[in-house]
Write an enzyme that holds these catalytic residues in place. Structure first.
Site, short mmCIF file in Angstrom:
data_model
loop_
_atom_site.label_atom_id
_atom_site.label_comp_id
_atom_site.label_asym_id
_atom_site.label_seq_id
_atom_site.Cartn_x
_atom_site.Cartn_y
_atom_site.Cartn_z
N HIS A 16 0.76 -1.23 -0.20
CA HIS A 16 0.00 -0.12 -0.07
C HIS A 16 0.92 1.33 0.05
O HIS A 16 1.60 1.52 0.89
CB HIS A 16 -1.12 -0.06 1.10
CG HIS A 16 -1.82 1.20 1.20
ND1 HIS A 16 -3.33 1.12 1.26
CD2 HIS A 16 -1.45 2.53 1.15
CE1 HIS A 16 -3.72 2.14 1.31
NE2 HIS A 16 -2.71 3.17 1.27
N HIS A 18 1.38 5.48 -1.78
CA HIS A 18 1.21 6.53 -2.40
C HIS A 18 2.53 7.18 -3.08
O HIS A 18 3.47 7.56 -2.33
CB HIS A 18 0.45 7.77 -1.87
CG HIS A 18 -0.83 7.35 -1.04
ND1 HIS A 18 -2.06 7.30 -1.65
CD2 HIS A 18 -0.99 6.69 0.16
CE1 HIS A 18 -2.96 6.90 -0.75
NE2 HIS A 18 -2.34 6.47 0.39
N ARG A 20 2.41 9.45 -5.64
CA ARG A 20 1.83 10.90 -6.42
C ARG A 20 2.43 10.91 -7.95
O ARG A 20 2.50 9.82 -8.84
CB ARG A 20 2.66 11.86 -5.71
CG ARG A 20 2.37 11.91 -4.04
CD ARG A 20 0.92 11.84 -3.73
NE ARG A 20 0.86 11.94 -2.38
CZ ARG A 20 -0.22 11.68 -1.46
NH1 ARG A 20 -1.09 10.99 -2.04
NH2 ARG A 20 -0.32 12.04 -0.20
N ASN A 44 -5.28 7.68 -6.00
CA ASN A 44 -5.86 8.83 -5.70
C ASN A 44 -5.23 10.07 -6.08
O ASN A 44 -4.65 11.12 -5.24
CB ASN A 44 -6.10 8.93 -4.20
CG ASN A 44 -4.89 8.88 -3.05
OD1 ASN A 44 -3.90 8.26 -3.62
ND2 ASN A 44 -5.16 9.38 -1.92
N LYS A 102 -9.59 -0.01 -5.71
CA LYS A 102 -9.53 0.85 -4.57
C LYS A 102 -10.85 1.18 -4.18
O LYS A 102 -11.37 1.92 -4.84
CB LYS A 102 -8.62 1.61 -4.53
CG LYS A 102 -8.37 2.53 -3.23
CD LYS A 102 -7.74 1.69 -2.08
CE LYS A 102 -7.91 2.61 -0.72
NZ LYS A 102 -6.82 2.88 0.02
N HIS A 139 -10.51 1.13 1.84
CA HIS A 139 -10.12 2.53 3.00
C HIS A 139 -11.47 2.31 3.82
O HIS A 139 -12.51 2.77 3.50
CB HIS A 139 -10.07 3.92 2.24
CG HIS A 139 -9.82 4.80 3.46
ND1 HIS A 139 -8.65 5.49 3.63
CD2 HIS A 139 -10.60 5.38 4.25
CE1 HIS A 139 -8.55 6.19 4.76
NE2 HIS A 139 -9.91 6.24 5.18
N HIS A 177 -4.37 -0.23 5.94
CA HIS A 177 -3.95 0.51 7.03
C HIS A 177 -4.85 0.42 8.41
O HIS A 177 -5.36 1.56 9.01
CB HIS A 177 -3.69 1.91 6.85
CG HIS A 177 -4.93 2.43 5.71
ND1 HIS A 177 -6.27 2.49 6.15
CD2 HIS A 177 -4.68 2.94 4.55
CE1 HIS A 177 -6.52 3.01 5.09
NE2 HIS A 177 -5.89 3.48 4.22
N ASP A 250 1.57 2.76 3.48
CA ASP A 250 0.83 4.05 3.35
C ASP A 250 1.67 5.14 3.35
O ASP A 250 1.17 6.19 3.92
CB ASP A 250 -0.48 4.02 4.29
CG ASP A 250 -1.57 5.16 3.87
OD1 ASP A 250 -1.56 5.37 2.82
OD2 ASP A 250 -2.01 5.21 4.70
N ALA A 266 -3.86 15.01 5.50
CA ALA A 266 -3.76 13.88 6.02
C ALA A 266 -2.54 12.90 5.28
O ALA A 266 -2.74 12.96 4.03
CB ALA A 266 -4.93 12.90 6.34
O1 DOR Z 1 -3.32 9.78 5.78
C1 DOR Z 1 -3.70 9.41 4.33
N1 DOR Z 1 -3.01 10.03 3.51
N2 DOR Z 1 -4.60 8.60 4.35
C2 DOR Z 1 -5.20 8.08 3.15
O2 DOR Z 1 -5.90 7.32 3.01
C3 DOR Z 1 -4.70 8.75 1.81
C4 DOR Z 1 -3.29 9.38 2.15
C5 DOR Z 1 -2.73 10.45 1.01
O3 DOR Z 1 -3.20 10.28 -0.24
O4 DOR Z 1 -2.34 11.40 1.46
ZN ZN Z 2 -3.09 5.23 1.73
#
Ligand code: DOR
Ligand code: ZN
Length: 361
Positions: A16, A18, A20, A44, A102, A139, A177, A250, A266
């Site tokens: 899992h 990210h 970007r 995302n 997802k 999620h 997570h 994550d 977040a």
């Molecule tokens: O804290 C988080 N940040 N939780 C998520 O589910 C997404 C992630 C993000 O893409 O920044």
């Molecule tokens: Zn995540």
């Protein structure tokens, strides 16, 4: 250096992550690829990775960025919306472009504005995924304003996940997570087709770390860290050797300016310290011998993939985590601050080793 100071495990995977895009992708990818062989890449982006074409294009951008570094394979995911077409999902899966889909409840987290408003709306998609054996990554938080943010995972399990597991009895599901005792119990008591990922920060940090000594925006993520008893439950299950619980960092980078703001976003960027942090936790729990299964075997086993041939070498060699990772160009805005920035950590990733001669377990 003695055996206790050196750890050689199968090269791990991050189930899992990210990554970007653009300059941020270029800045953060090396931190993951220096250790992990494969990573499940979250969709995302803005706009989200919602079609097979988007996923293929994003995969190309990641591969182009990864070129020249250690061998690294991104496993792509599709962002489910209220209008996702089951045909599109199946097409992506059968073509080998899309690894999983997802589910973000709409508004649950960063860039979840296009997420699903009601799981009933994606029932045909879930039925198709069940039929073709495609995993659903979840999620697990409700978004109702009336539900306390610390309760949102537990309420999601009751209201959404438990019924979904019954309605789709063949669907493979990963609760991402996890942060609560309720999630630990639900997954541990569930069938083998249900699994959970656990982040390094949810193993190391509880809400006192985030709030008791001033508000620490770099420890804010979603699902939000909970009280200490939940963290202890996560540490116990992660180090227990239970195969339905495996590694997913994550790691979620955001520019410092976006974290240190009146409404900070977040996400915790842990890729520069991820394996080191897991090793620290497993050692504290007296369970270093359980790290390899958690990091390199259980996830691959769940997904039916081979374990990596190479190894990862960790050494006890204290180092200080950098305060900032720079990001080129306009995306910089102060760079990105890693998890445990400025702290000393005992374990260090020393490198990737040749294929292990031992049996592939
Ligand atoms: O804290 C988080 N940040 N939780 C998520 O589910 C997404 C992630 C993000 O893409 O920044
Ligand atoms: Zn995540």
């Amino acid at each position: 250096m003695t055996g206790a100071d050196r750890l050689v495990i199968r090269r791990p995977d991050d189930w899992h992550l990210h990554l970007r895009d653009g300059a941020m992708l270029a800045a953060v990818l090396p931190a993951t690829a220096r250790g992990f062989a494969r990573a499940v890449v979250m969709p995302n982006l803005v706009p989200p990775v919602a079609t097979v074409r988007d996923a293929a294009a994003y995969r190309n951008r990641i591969n182009a960025t990864a070129k020249g570094g250690a061998r690294f394979t991104p496993l792509m995911t599709l962002y489910l919306t209220d209008s996702t077409d089951p045909e599109e999902v199946e097409k992506g899966f059968n073509a080998g472009v899309v690894f999983a889909a997802k589910l973000y409840p709409r508004g649950a987290t960063t860039n979840a504005e296009s997420g699903v408003t009601d799981v009933a709306r994606i029932a045909p998609v879930l039925a198709r995924m069940e039929e073709i054996g495609m995993p659903l990554l979840v999620h697990g938080e409700v978004t109702d304003a009336g539900v306390d943010v610390f309760d949102r995972e537990a309420v999601f399990i009751d209201r959404v996940l438990a019924p979904m597991m019954k309605d789709f009895p063949g669907l493979r599901v990963v609760l991402e997570h996890i942060t609560t005792t309720e999630a630990v119990d639900f997954v541990a008591g569930g069938p083998e087709r249900l699994a959970a990922t656990i982040t390094p920060h949810h193993l190391m940090v509880d809400r006192n770390h985030m709030l008791a000594d001033g508000i620490r925006p770099h420890l804010f993520c979603l699902p939000v860290v909970k009280r200490a008893s939940h963290r202890e439950a996560l540490r116990r299950i992660a180090t227990s050797g239970h195969p339905q619980f495996f590694l997913g960092t994550d790691s979620a980078p955001h520019a410092v300016a976006e974290k240190e703001a009146a409404c900070g976003c977040a996400g915790i960027f842990n890729a520069p310290v991820a394996m080191e942090a897991y090793a620290t936790v497993f050692e504290e729990e007296g369970a270093l011998d359980a790290l390899e299964n958690f990091a390199a075997h259980f996830g691959a086993g769940f997904y039916g993939l081979p374990v990596n041939e190479e190894t990862l070498i960790l050494e006890r060699d204290p180092w200080t985590v950098p305060e900032i990772v720079d990001v080129a160009g306009a995306a910089a805005r102060g760079g990105v601050r890693p998890f445990l920035a400025g702290e000393t950590i005992n374990w260090r990733v020393a490198g990737i080793g040749p294929p292990s001669k031992g049996p592939v377990l």
